[in-house]
Design a protein around this motif. Structure first.
Motif, PDB file in Angstrom:
ATOM      1  N   THR A  95       2.917  -5.461 -12.926  1.00  0.00           N
ATOM      2  CA  THR A  95       2.559  -5.849 -11.556  1.00  0.00           C
ATOM      3  C   THR A  95       1.115  -5.649 -10.868  1.00  0.00           C
ATOM      4  OG1 THR A  95       2.711  -3.293 -10.835  1.00  0.00           O
ATOM      5  CG2 THR A  95       5.028  -4.590 -11.316  1.00  0.00           C
ATOM      6  N   GLU A  96       0.931  -6.969  -9.536  1.00  0.00           N
ATOM      7  CA  GLU A  96      -0.446  -6.576  -9.102  1.00  0.00           C
ATOM      8  C   GLU A  96      -0.946  -5.394  -8.969  1.00  0.00           C
ATOM      9  OE1 GLU A  96      -0.777  -9.739  -6.549  1.00  0.00           O
ATOM     10  OE2 GLU A  96      -0.185 -10.834  -7.374  1.00  0.00           O
ATOM     11  N   GLU A  97       0.154  -4.531  -8.520  1.00  0.00           N
ATOM     12  CA  GLU A  97      -0.460  -3.502  -7.968  1.00  0.00           C
ATOM     13  C   GLU A  97      -1.177  -2.042  -9.344  1.00  0.00           C
ATOM     14  OE1 GLU A  97       1.924   0.773  -5.654  1.00  0.00           O
ATOM     15  OE2 GLU A  97       2.741  -1.557  -6.154  1.00  0.00           O
ATOM     16  N   LYS A  98      -0.515  -2.283 -10.026  1.00  0.00           N
ATOM     17  CA  LYS A  98      -0.889  -1.616 -11.372  1.00  0.00           C
ATOM     18  C   LYS A  98      -2.362  -2.020 -12.212  1.00  0.00           C
ATOM     19  CE  LYS A  98       3.709  -0.014 -12.670  1.00  0.00           C
ATOM     20  NZ  LYS A  98       4.377  -0.583 -14.333  1.00  0.00           N
ATOM     21  N   LEU A  99      -1.979  -3.600 -12.358  1.00  0.00           N
ATOM     22  CA  LEU A  99      -4.068  -3.771 -12.778  1.00  0.00           C
ATOM     23  C   LEU A  99      -5.016  -4.185 -11.116  1.00  0.00           C
ATOM     24  CD1 LEU A  99      -2.212  -7.601 -13.920  1.00  0.00           C
ATOM     25  CD2 LEU A  99      -2.941  -5.621 -14.801  1.00  0.00           C
ATOM     26  N   ALA A 100      -4.457  -3.772 -10.073  1.00  0.00           N
ATOM     27  CA  ALA A 100      -5.350  -3.472  -9.524  1.00  0.00           C
ATOM     28  C   ALA A 100      -5.377  -1.912  -9.671  1.00  0.00           C
ATOM     29  CB  ALA A 100      -4.966  -3.402  -7.600  1.00  0.00           C
ATOM     30  N   ALA A 101      -5.105  -0.822  -9.882  1.00  0.00           N
ATOM     31  CA  ALA A 101      -5.689   0.309  -9.949  1.00  0.00           C
ATOM     32  C   ALA A 101      -5.884   0.586 -11.006  1.00  0.00           C
ATOM     33  CB  ALA A 101      -4.303   0.924 -10.138  1.00  0.00           C
ATOM     34  N   VAL A 113      -5.132   3.761 -17.950  1.00  0.00           N
ATOM     35  CA  VAL A 113      -3.648   3.890 -18.807  1.00  0.00           C
ATOM     36  C   VAL A 113      -3.271   2.902 -17.203  1.00  0.00           C
ATOM     37  CG1 VAL A 113      -3.090   5.772 -17.547  1.00  0.00           C
ATOM     38  CG2 VAL A 113      -1.580   5.041 -18.716  1.00  0.00           C
ATOM     39  N   VAL A 114      -2.169   2.099 -17.542  1.00  0.00           N
ATOM     40  CA  VAL A 114      -1.333   0.895 -16.776  1.00  0.00           C
ATOM     41  C   VAL A 114       0.233   1.931 -16.796  1.00  0.00           C
ATOM     42  CG1 VAL A 114      -0.650  -1.101 -16.727  1.00  0.00           C
ATOM     43  CG2 VAL A 114      -2.871  -0.777 -17.313  1.00  0.00           C
ATOM     44  N   GLU A 115       0.546   2.091 -17.973  1.00  0.00           N
ATOM     45  CA  GLU A 115       1.599   2.580 -17.257  1.00  0.00           C
ATOM     46  C   GLU A 115       2.629   3.700 -18.911  1.00  0.00           C
ATOM     47  OE1 GLU A 115       5.426  -0.058 -19.421  1.00  0.00           O
ATOM     48  OE2 GLU A 115       4.170  -0.710 -17.253  1.00  0.00           O
ATOM     49  N   SER A 116       3.341   4.266 -19.028  1.00  0.00           N
ATOM     50  CA  SER A 116       3.464   5.327 -19.819  1.00  0.00           C
ATOM     51  C   SER A 116       5.289   5.691 -19.882  1.00  0.00           C
ATOM     52  CB  SER A 116       2.868   6.545 -20.328  1.00  0.00           C
ATOM     53  OG  SER A 116       1.523   6.290 -19.880  1.00  0.00           O
ATOM     54  N   THR A 120      -5.107  -6.208 -21.659  1.00  0.00           N
ATOM     55  CA  THR A 120      -3.890  -5.466 -21.654  1.00  0.00           C
ATOM     56  C   THR A 120      -3.408  -4.996 -22.479  1.00  0.00           C
ATOM     57  OG1 THR A 120      -1.963  -7.242 -20.379  1.00  0.00           O
ATOM     58  CG2 THR A 120      -2.910  -5.176 -18.865  1.00  0.00           C
ATOM     59  N   LEU A 121      -3.044  -3.991 -23.006  1.00  0.00           N
ATOM     60  CA  LEU A 121      -2.357  -4.102 -24.815  1.00  0.00           C
ATOM     61  C   LEU A 121      -0.814  -2.906 -24.465  1.00  0.00           C
ATOM     62  CD1 LEU A 121      -5.864  -3.825 -26.227  1.00  0.00           C
ATOM     63  CD2 LEU A 121      -4.087  -5.918 -26.550  1.00  0.00           C
ATOM     64  N   GLY A 122      -0.206  -3.085 -25.541  1.00  0.00           N
ATOM     65  CA  GLY A 122       0.876  -2.182 -25.709  1.00  0.00           C
ATOM     66  C   GLY A 122       2.212  -2.391 -26.128  1.00  0.00           C
ATOM     67  N   ARG A 123       3.314  -1.253 -25.776  1.00  0.00           N
ATOM     68  CA  ARG A 123       4.343  -2.322 -25.364  1.00  0.00           C
ATOM     69  C   ARG A 123       4.981  -2.057 -23.729  1.00  0.00           C
ATOM     70  NH1 ARG A 123       4.293  -0.436 -31.226  1.00  0.00           N
ATOM     71  NH2 ARG A 123       3.892  -2.239 -32.377  1.00  0.00           N
ATOM     72  N   PRO A 124       5.443  -2.516 -23.517  1.00  0.00           N
ATOM     73  CA  PRO A 124       6.308  -2.094 -21.395  1.00  0.00           C
ATOM     74  C   PRO A 124       7.282  -1.223 -22.045  1.00  0.00           C
ATOM     75  CG  PRO A 124       5.879  -4.205 -22.029  1.00  0.00           C
ATOM     76  CD  PRO A 124       5.505  -3.518 -23.076  1.00  0.00           C
ATOM     77  N   GLY A 125       7.588  -0.026 -21.173  1.00  0.00           N
ATOM     78  CA  GLY A 125       8.224   0.981 -21.434  1.00  0.00           C
ATOM     79  C   GLY A 125       7.894   2.352 -22.348  1.00  0.00           C
ATOM     80  N   ILE A 126       6.721   2.290 -23.211  1.00  0.00           N
ATOM     81  CA  ILE A 126       6.309   2.805 -23.772  1.00  0.00           C
ATOM     82  C   ILE A 126       5.102   3.004 -23.321  1.00  0.00           C
ATOM     83  CG2 ILE A 126       5.693   3.371 -26.668  1.00  0.00           C
ATOM     84  CD1 ILE A 126       8.126   1.183 -27.381  1.00  0.00           C
ATOM     85  N   GLN A 127       3.663   2.217 -23.277  1.00  0.00           N
ATOM     86  CA  GLN A 127       2.573   3.046 -23.019  1.00  0.00           C
ATOM     87  C   GLN A 127       2.098   1.434 -22.910  1.00  0.00           C
ATOM     88  OE1 GLN A 127      -0.699   5.151 -25.597  1.00  0.00           O
ATOM     89  NE2 GLN A 127       0.207   6.532 -24.127  1.00  0.00           N
ATOM     90  N   VAL A 128       1.032   1.459 -22.231  1.00  0.00           N
ATOM     91  CA  VAL A 128       0.607  -0.190 -21.813  1.00  0.00           C
ATOM     92  C   VAL A 128      -1.067   0.677 -20.893  1.00  0.00           C
ATOM     93  CG1 VAL A 128       0.122  -2.186 -20.278  1.00  0.00           C
ATOM     94  CG2 VAL A 128       2.441  -1.453 -21.314  1.00  0.00           C
TER      95      VAL A 128
END
Length: 281
Positions: A117-123, A239-242, A217-225
């Motif tokens: 999402t643009e929100e996550k990348l902007a953050a 970190v983008v998402e965990s 961006t690297l990782g696995r969506p839903g696990i860690q990005v």
């Protein structure tokens, strides 16, 4: 097909597919790779492609040709070599033997920015910007403190020596570090070298990814990005998402936390359980 990636101060300026047998590099317009900078000779260096091999040769340039920081006259190019000409960098990438491997790595770990999402990348970009500004401020403060310490001197009386007899003035020859245009390369700003990640664990061990984009961006969506950003101050990871709260990527075994962290040459980064070495090319 082998490629050359031209950059200055960490910014990619051009890419060249090595489809011809000969490529000249220099300042004049008749070169295949033109670098319009006074620190570059008219015809600075030459790359010759023979079958699957590429050879770099310096053409008696004023400031020399460097590969991975070493002055060369002739050099057999290898995938990942970093060529320095004047103040510019040329990254040599030979994909002939590793296209399938890199595709496998890309499909497994590299996440297209459109899937975030643009929100996550902007953050993520904002966090990297804050970290970069802190890095620049700290560097400036350290330089100012060093200058302040240098200003503190103990006034010790000096005995003035007897003045020698006048001698014939000697004109010092031009230093070999000076170019014909009066530029001293040692005073020029250092370009941020391109970097890469090399997988250190699991079935993808040995695979490499060149960090040529401003944000990867690297990782696995839903696990860690996580995102790795390239800025003038260096490379930063955030970190983008965990999948789990408080589950952060690791750098040298330590969680990075919610803030962006600068990564340095030879650091070990772990994202979604995959360990990767960070190296400047």
């Amino acid at each position: 097909m082998a490629r050359l990636i031209l950059s200055l101060d960490g910014q990619v300026l051009a890419e060249y597919n090595m489809s011809k047998e000969r490529y000249t590099i220099g300042r004049l317009p008749d070169n295949d790779v033109r670098i319009d900078n006074p620190a570059v000779s008219g015809h600075h260096s030459l790359i010759i492609n023979i079958l699957n091999d590429s050879f770099l040769e310096d053409l008696n340039s004023t400031n020399g040709t460097y590969v991975n920081g070493k002055l060369i006259k002739k050099h057999a190019l290898q995938n990942g070599d970093s060529i320095t000409i004047g103040h510019h960098q040329l990254h040599f990438s030979d994909q002939q033997t590793s296209d399938n491997e890199e595709d496998e790595f890309s499909k497994t770990m590299v996440i297209p920015t459109g899937e975030q999402t643009e929100e996550k990348l902007a953050a993520a970009e904002k966090a990297a910007e804050v970290a970069a500004e802190a890095e620049a401020t700290a560097s400036g403060r350290s330089a100012a403190e060093a200058a302040w310490r240098d200003d503190i001197k103990i006034d010790i009386p000096q005995i003035e020596p007897e003045k020698p007899a006048p001698a014939t003035e000697i004109v010092e020859p031009l230093s070999h570090t000076k170019t014909s245009h009066g530029i001293d390369p040692s005073n020029a700003p250092k370009a941020l070298p391109l970097a890469k990640l090399q997988v250190l664990s699991g079935s993808l061990a040995g695979r490499e990814l060149e960090l040529t984009k401003a944000l990867t961006t690297l990782g696995r969506p839903g696990i860690q990005v996580a995102a790795i950003t390239r800025r003038a101050e260096g490379y930063f990871i955030v970190v983008v998402e965990s999948g789990e709260e408080g589950d952060y990527p690791l750098v040298n075994g330590q969680p990075i936390g919610a803030q962006a962290r600068k990564i340095n040459d030879n650091d070990v980064v772990q994202i979604a359980g995959v360990k990767m070495g960070f190296f400047h090319n």
